[in-house]
Each structure stands twice: as structure tokens, then as C-alpha cells.
Scaffold this active site. Structure first.
Site, PDB file in Angstrom:
ATOM      1  N   SER A 288      29.162   8.713  34.255  1.00  0.00           N
ATOM      2  CA  SER A 288      29.040   8.763  32.786  1.00  0.00           C
ATOM      3  C   SER A 288      30.266   8.116  32.140  1.00  0.00           C
ATOM      4  CB  SER A 288      28.906  10.209  32.301  1.00  0.00           C
ATOM      5  OG  SER A 288      27.569  10.627  32.364  1.00  0.00           O
TER       6      SER A 288
ATOM      7  N   THR B  21      25.184  11.893  40.748  1.00  0.00           N
ATOM      8  CA  THR B  21      25.624  13.223  41.190  1.00  0.00           C
ATOM      9  C   THR B  21      25.325  13.413  42.668  1.00  0.00           C
ATOM     10  OG1 THR B  21      25.120  14.022  38.957  1.00  0.00           O
ATOM     11  CG2 THR B  21      25.612  15.674  40.604  1.00  0.00           C
TER      12      THR B  21
ATOM     13  N   ASN C 183      16.733  16.218  40.864  1.00  0.00           N
ATOM     14  CA  ASN C 183      17.448  14.927  40.887  1.00  0.00           C
ATOM     15  C   ASN C 183      18.604  14.937  41.889  1.00  0.00           C
ATOM     16  OD1 ASN C 183      20.033  13.403  39.764  1.00  0.00           O
ATOM     17  ND2 ASN C 183      18.257  12.196  39.205  1.00  0.00           N
TER      18      ASN C 183
ATOM     19  N   LYS D  98      33.326  16.069  26.684  1.00  0.00           N
ATOM     20  CA  LYS D  98      32.193  15.504  27.413  1.00  0.00           C
ATOM     21  C   LYS D  98      31.360  16.625  28.006  1.00  0.00           C
ATOM     22  CE  LYS D  98      30.213  11.826  29.238  1.00  0.00           C
ATOM     23  NZ  LYS D  98      28.933  12.280  28.707  1.00  0.00           N
TER      24      LYS D  98
ATOM     25  N   LYS E 117      29.735  21.440  26.021  1.00  0.00           N
ATOM     26  CA  LYS E 117      28.372  21.695  26.485  1.00  0.00           C
ATOM     27  C   LYS E 117      27.547  22.112  25.274  1.00  0.00           C
ATOM     28  CE  LYS E 117      26.405  21.732  30.634  1.00  0.00           C
ATOM     29  NZ  LYS E 117      26.672  20.744  31.684  1.00  0.00           N
TER      30      LYS E 117
ATOM     31  N   LYS F 165      36.682  20.076  35.386  1.00  0.00           N
ATOM     32  CA  LYS F 165      36.020  19.075  36.232  1.00  0.00           C
ATOM     33  C   LYS F 165      36.485  17.660  35.901  1.00  0.00           C
ATOM     34  CE  LYS F 165      31.594  19.605  37.070  1.00  0.00           C
ATOM     35  NZ  LYS F 165      30.114  19.550  36.967  1.00  0.00           N
TER      36      LYS F 165
END
Length: 411
Positions: A344, A185, A216, A66, A102, A90
Site C-alpha cells: 500500500s 499480504t 485472500n 494508514k 482504522k 505495524k
């Protein structure tokens, strides 16, 4: 120290604390797969342009990989490798069934038209569609990408594999995106800050907060902290910085930022030098912009008692040591900014089940996960007599190591 060197250093310190076998340690560090592809597209004027896209898939011992896809002129393989590895730890700290990945494309999205961005995204998806998937690797938006980018990936991927909404997260709501994802987040930063303050017998109400980065994450964190009684006394973004010791009027600042594309010129506070934002007098400092901003040059001048890492890798290891001596408590990025990947995960679950949640359920579940994550990190701090960063790293690395051994993958 760059992001990759710092992440590797933290991993090795955690591996030592856990007493990991050297072969297992080495295998956990090596990425599962690195993909590099050329993406050639016709531009609007008829000329051809080529871009390099890539995806680093770090680890899948605990589940599908992810991580975000970024569009940026300086997409650096080293940085993407570091961020892919960071995602592995994480997701393990958050205790969601994912590994880390990533990716990105070396381009300046500001210089491409919408139709050029769409063509580029579709060509990139064509090149990697057999290497991503609902149970393999699930991309999400990152710097320079957004829900529309995810919609194009979903559509292109579905041409090869049938309609698969769970192949990406951070999608528009109309295509199976989750309610609450946009704020996730920033909301996670709020819940993590509350958990940390509770540990110290404090609450958000009345705390003076400085936020570096008003995108954001920073803007949502400011809004939610303000709603809970916190006082944001200074904020900055790429355009400038503003300060008001009585507290900025966050709804007015949000309106100004939307209309003027930045905090510069906001009349509800005094303009200050953006480079001084990190050393402003406050109780809580929230770096929510770029990596490496807190370093040995400015660490001694930081006045905050708590630092909540809303950005990825904002604090250099040298600064960590300086701040520890000063008694500053740092809540590390792999816990503090895990709200986005957690929601997510909720989006992915909803897509697989074909059953969508209301926003209240999303936010309640997020609070449960973040609060439990903080509690688990504190347990590791007690076990290994270490700070919160090492507590989080030992927790994440230990979970991935255990899954690796149980699957019989250790060398």
C-alpha cells in the site's frame, strides 16, 4: 482477552522494557482522533436507512495515518481502536513513514445492493473527506470492502479536493492501484516465513503447513508456499475444512474454491471438522482468519513448531505463554502480515510520483522490507532478551516514541 486489552498489554510490556517515561507512554496510547458519523441513504425501494460510520486515527508522529475501512454488522469501536493502534506499531516495524488508523461502517454488505453500497460509501466520504487526505490519513480496503469501494472514495474525495489518487490504496489498477497489491499480504507471509526458517537453518521446501482461513491472504500464501516446495496438508474456511497428508493440490483447490465459494466438497482431500484445523499435525501453522482463535482451550493441543500470524491478533496472551513453554516459535502479526500495508505504501509512493512500477520491482522491494523488518526485530530480541512478539512491539513502540520526542510532542 479482547483485541484492545491484548494490544494495550503488549504495548505496556514493551514500554516497560524500553523504560519509557509514564507521560510519554500515556500519550502514545491515546488516539489522536476518533470520528463517529451518521450515514443516511435512500435504499433502492425508496425508504431511508441510517448507518453509523467511524474512523479512529491513532498516531501520526511518523507520517500520515494508514488503515483499512471495514463494512461489517459488528463493527466494534473497541476492536477498531485496537486495530488502529496495531497499525501504528505495524507501520513502524515495517519502517514505512506512516502512523495507524482504522475505520468502518456498521452494516451487512451482503444485504445491500451495489448501488446502495455506492451511496453509503459516498455519504461516508462526504462526512470524513476533510479529515482524511494524501498527507493526513490514507484508507485502504478491509473486511467487506474492496478495490471498487476505494474507487468510490477516491471519486467522491476528488470532487472536494481535485483528483487525488494517493488518498486511498488498494484501488483498481485502472485508477492507480499497484501491481502485486492483491497478493501482497500472502506474499509477505511467504517472505516472513522464509526469513524465520532461515534463522533456524531450514527452508520452506518439504515443510508441512496448515492454513486456517482460505480467503485472500490464506489462498495466496498457500499458492506461493506451494510454488516454493512447501506442502499444504490441511486448509479451512467458513464453509468447512479439508486434509490430505500427502499435500493438497493447491491449483485444484483454488479452482474449487472459486467455483463453489469455499473449500467444502473438495475431492482432493478428506473432510475434517473445521474446529480441529488448528491442532492438525504439521510443521507450520498459519492462522489467516479471525482474531483470538488460538487460546488456552486449544494451545496445549497445537502440534506445529512454528506459528505464522497471518490474521490480526489470532493468539491470546494466555496461549502465548503456553506455547512458549512448549518451545513453539510465533512470528507475530505486526511483522508476518505487514506485506499488505507495505505494498500500500508502494502504491501511495507511485501515485505521488505519477510513476508506476512493474510487478517484479514491487515484489523485490517487498522482500527487502520484510527481510529487513525480521532482522530488526531479531536485534531487539537480543537487546531486550525477549521473544519475537515483544521484539516486534519494542521495535515499533521505540520508533514511534523517538519520532514523538524529536517532534517535541511528549507531555
Amino acid at each position: 482477552m479482547n483485541a484492545l486489552a491484548a494490544t494495550n498489554r503488549n504495548f505496556k510490556l514493551a514500554a516497560r522494557l524500553l523504560g519509557l517515561d509514564s507521560k510519554l507512554e500515556k500519550s502514545l496510547l491515546i488516539p489522536f482522533r476518533e470520528i463517529k458519523v451518521e450515514c443516511t441513504i435512500p435504499k433502492d425501494d425508496g425508504t431511508l436507512a441510517s448507518f453509523v460510520g467511524f474512523r479512529v486515527q491513532h498516531d501520526n508522529a511518523r507520517g500520515p495515518m494508514k488503515g483499512g475501512i471495514r463494512y461489517h454488522p459488528e463493527v466494534d469501536p473497541d476492536e477498531v481502536n485496537a486495530l488502529a493502534q496495531l497499525m501504528t506499531w505495524k507501520t513502524a516495524v515495517a519502517n514505512i513513514p506512516y502512523g495507524g488508523a482504522k475505520g468502518g461502517i456498521g452494516c451487512d454488505p451482503g444485504e445491500l445492493s451495489i448501488s446502495e453500497l455506492e451511496r453509503l460509501t459516498r455519504v461516508f466520504t462526504q462526512k470524513i473527506h476533510d479529515l482524511i487526505g494524501v498527507h493526513t490519513d490514507v484508507p485502504a480496503p478491509d473486511m467487506g470492502t474492496n478495490p471498487q469501494t476505494m474507487a468510490w472514495i477516491l471519486d467522491e474525495y476528488s470532487k472536494f479536493h481535485g483528483y487525488s489518487p494517493a488518498v486511498v490504496t488498494g484501488k483498481p489498477i485502472d485508477l492507480g492501484g499497484s501491481l502485486g497489491r492483491d497478493a501482497a499480504t500472502g506474499r509477505g507471509v511467504l517472505f516472513a516465513t522464509e526469513a524465520l526458517l532461515h534463522e533456524h537453518g531450514k527452508s520452506i521446501a518439504g515443510q508441512r503447513i496448515v492454513i486456517q482461513g482460505f480467503g485472500n491472504v490464506g489462498s495466496w500464501a498457500a499458492q506461493l508456499i506451494g510454488e516454493n516446495g512447501g506442502k499444504v496438508v490441511a486448509a479451512s474456511d467458513i464453509t468447512g475444512a479439508v486434509k490430505n497428508s500427502k499435500g493438497l493440490d493447491i491449483p485444484s483447490l483454488l479452482k474449487h474454491v472459486k467455483e463453489n465459494r469455499g473449500v467444502k466438497g473438495f475431492s482432493g482431500g478428506d473432510p475434517i471438522d473445521p474446529s480441529s484445523i488448528l491442532v492438525e499435525d504439521c510443521d507450520i501453522l498459519i492462522p489467516a482468519a479471525l482474531g483470538g482463535v488460538i487460546n488456552r482451550e486449544n494451545a496445549n493441543d497445537i502440534k506445529a513448531k512454528f506459528i505464522i500470524e497471518a490474521a490480526n491478533h489470532p493468539t491470546d496472551p494466555e496461549a502465548d505463554e503456553i506455547l512458549a513453554k512448549k518451545g513453539v516459535v510465533i512470528l507475530p502479526d505486526i511483522l508476518a502480515n505487514s506485506g499488505g500495508v507495505t505494498v500500500s505504501y508502494f502504491e501511495w509512493v507511485q501515485n505521488i510520483q505519477g510513476f508506476m512500477w512493474d510487478e517484479e520491482k514491487v515484489n523485490n522491494e517487498l522482500k527487502t522490507y520484510i527481510t529487513k523488518g525480521f532482522k530488526d526485530v531479531k536485534e531487539m530480541c537480543k537487546t531486550h532478551n525477549c521473544d519475537l512478539r515483544m521484539g516486534a512491539f519494542t521495535l515499533g513502540v521505540n520508533r514511534v516514541a523517538r519520532a514523538t520526542v524529536l517532534r517535541g510532542w511528549e507531555a
